[in-house]
Design a protein around this motif. Structure first.
Motif, short mmCIF file in Angstrom:
data_model
loop_
_atom_site.label_atom_id
_atom_site.label_comp_id
_atom_site.label_asym_id
_atom_site.label_seq_id
_atom_site.Cartn_x
_atom_site.Cartn_y
_atom_site.Cartn_z
N SER A 3 60.53 -38.12 22.00
CA SER A 3 61.19 -36.99 22.16
C SER A 3 62.48 -36.75 21.19
O SER A 3 62.83 -36.12 20.75
N ILE A 109 65.23 -34.07 27.32
CA ILE A 109 64.38 -34.31 26.51
C ILE A 109 65.07 -35.43 25.36
O ILE A 109 64.46 -36.32 24.95
N PRO A 114 62.46 -36.36 30.54
CA PRO A 114 61.99 -35.02 30.84
C PRO A 114 61.70 -34.95 32.36
O PRO A 114 61.33 -36.05 32.79
N TYR A 129 60.46 -25.93 21.59
CA TYR A 129 59.66 -27.18 21.94
C TYR A 129 58.46 -27.38 21.11
O TYR A 129 58.14 -28.59 20.81
N PRO A 341 55.98 -31.62 29.60
CA PRO A 341 56.57 -32.25 28.37
C PRO A 341 55.91 -33.49 28.06
O PRO A 341 55.23 -34.13 28.95
#
Length: 443
Positions: A3, A109, A114, A129, A341
């Motif tokens: 991430s 993130i 997450p 995202y 996520p």
């Protein structure tokens, strides 16, 4: 990929709102900061969890007011009945029409921590995202053929803004409602069904102000979204959906006259807002309608959830609504969804949650309490009552279903942030020239 590498700090600051501030919510779960899955699962070098992980599901959302909190509770109860092996942790990040949650999620993130899932609008609100590749593709694991066949086509498109399914929409709200307290408007001699233009609303408020002691329109201005949302309805009511969509495309200067006129009308409305508009939330302002201290409220149909939760406040006899004048054939749409996520701490539990949100049972439990209609076409009307049944009929008969600026489905997060800045200033000054200039630059 991790991430951290994909959601760069520069991109995060663009998406997180006008201030770019990073907020840390008290009560959010800590673990996983080093990229571990947080449970029994293992994480590959690329950040993808390869086994089931924890059966603890952390849900981050902004539903804390009256009916919306009750609706989420009903959804969680149904999920827990179906999946008793999953433990649910319910974390709220209220405020700012989702901006506080967005800031919280993007911070987590960036720190490779997450939650299992979080609430977000589908469509362009997902761009930050999807461009950063921090949402799992759930096309195979969640979106089976039965679910795809049951969902409305437009909602399915919003669920895959980059081409693959990353979100599960749970509801459809209508933004262009004008709610009212029946006794207050009748005592003023005002018939809401006779109002045909946004200018007629101003005339009605002038009459209410002269004939009663009630506040003509309940409203909140401590956050920009309610006024932005109101302006969208005024603009559509005065100029039509085609002009509204042209402005969403960035052509503000080409529509200068109608933009200025609609801004001026909202500024004129502000003279009839409650005196504490700058210090209350939308649901607190809406209490004025419930208590008979205010006549009108412009709001999404989640306000009906608050009315239905109130004691001795019945639809049609105590409260009612009309489509915002000038928008009768329009269903101005906002949809809530949940996503998965990457580097997920509980992928198996998250897939179960997303599948349940997309089910008939989940949407039948949630939407009647929330004050919204389901995006699945096969959810029966039995539990929805007369108001929401009428809303479903209005949706089916609508000529246009434009997306929203205030709720992020019609513009990118960066543009939305810019426009929120414009309306934050407008709430304090009601200066039309400054607001118009700000809108021309916002895109």
């Amino acid at each position: 990929m991790t991430s951290n590498n994909n959601l760069t700090r520069r991109r995060y600051l663009q998406g997180a709102g006008a201030t770019g501030a990073v907020l840390t919510m008290a009560g959010c779960l800590g673990g996983g900061g080093d990229g571990d899955s947080g449970g029994d699962g293992t994480t590959e070098a690329g950040g993808t969890t390869t086994s089931s992980g924890s059966q603890e599901l952390e849900i981050v959302h902004w539903w804390t007011a009256g009916g919306e909190a009750d609706a989420l509770e009903a959804l969680v109860e149904g999920f827990e009945e179906e999946y008793p092996e999953v433990t649910v942790t319910n974390n709220a990040a209220p405020g700012g029409a989702g901006s506080a949650l967005d800031t919280e999620i993007q911070s987590r993130i960036l720190n490779n921590n997450p939650p299992s899932t979080f609430q977000i609008w589908p469509g362009k609100a997902l761009n930050t995202y999807t461009e950063s590749e921090v949402l799992e593709d759930i096309g195979d694991s969640v979106w089976d053929q039965e679910m795809r066949d049951a969902y409305l086509d437009g909602v399915k498109q919003m669920s895959q803004p980059a081409g693959n399914y990353v979100a599960v929409p749970l509801n459809i709200h209508r933004l262009n409602n004008l709610f009212y307290n029946v006794e207050v408007v009748e005592s003023a001699g005002v018939d809401p069904s006779s109002l045909s233009t946004p200018a007629d609303v101003l005339s009605a408020m002038e009459t209410i102000d002269a004939e009663t002691d009630a506040t003509p329109m309940a409203h909140q201005t401590q956050a920009p979204w309610s006024t932005l949302q109101l302006w969208e309805s005024v603009l559509i009511g005065a100029a039509g959906v085609d002009t509204y969509n042209d402005i969403l495309a960035g052509n503000v200067a080409a529509n200068e006259d109608v933009v200025r006129e609609s801004l001026q009308l909202v500024a004129d409305y502000s003279e009839y807002f409650n005196e504490d508009a700058g210090s209350v939330a939308w649901d607190q302002a809406n209490n004025g309608v419930i208590q008979g201290n205010a006549a009108f409220l412009h709001q999404g149909d989640w306000a009906a959830g608050q009315y239905q939760a109130a004691e001795d406040f019945e639809y049609e006899s105590d409260w009612d609504y009309v489509p915002f004048p000038g928008t009768d054939s329009v269903y101005h749409v906002v949809t809530d969804s949940f996503v998965m996520p990457t580097s997920n701490p509980s992928p198996e539990a998250t897939e179960k949650w997303l599948s349940y949100c997309g089910s008939v049972d989940g949407q039948e439990r949630f939407n009647p309490i929330k004050g919204s209609i389901p995006p699945r076409t096969d959810v029966p009307n039995d539990e929805f009552g007369p108001f929401l049944t009428t809303q479903r009929e209005d949706f089916n008969n609508s000529d246009a279903q434009p997306p929203s600026i205030a709720h992020g489905t019609g513009v990118t997060p960066e543009v939305k942030s810019n426009i929120e800045g414009v309306f934050s200033s407008f709430n304090g000054s009601w200066n039309v020239d400054n607001a118009y200039n700000g809108l021309t630059n916002a895109f």
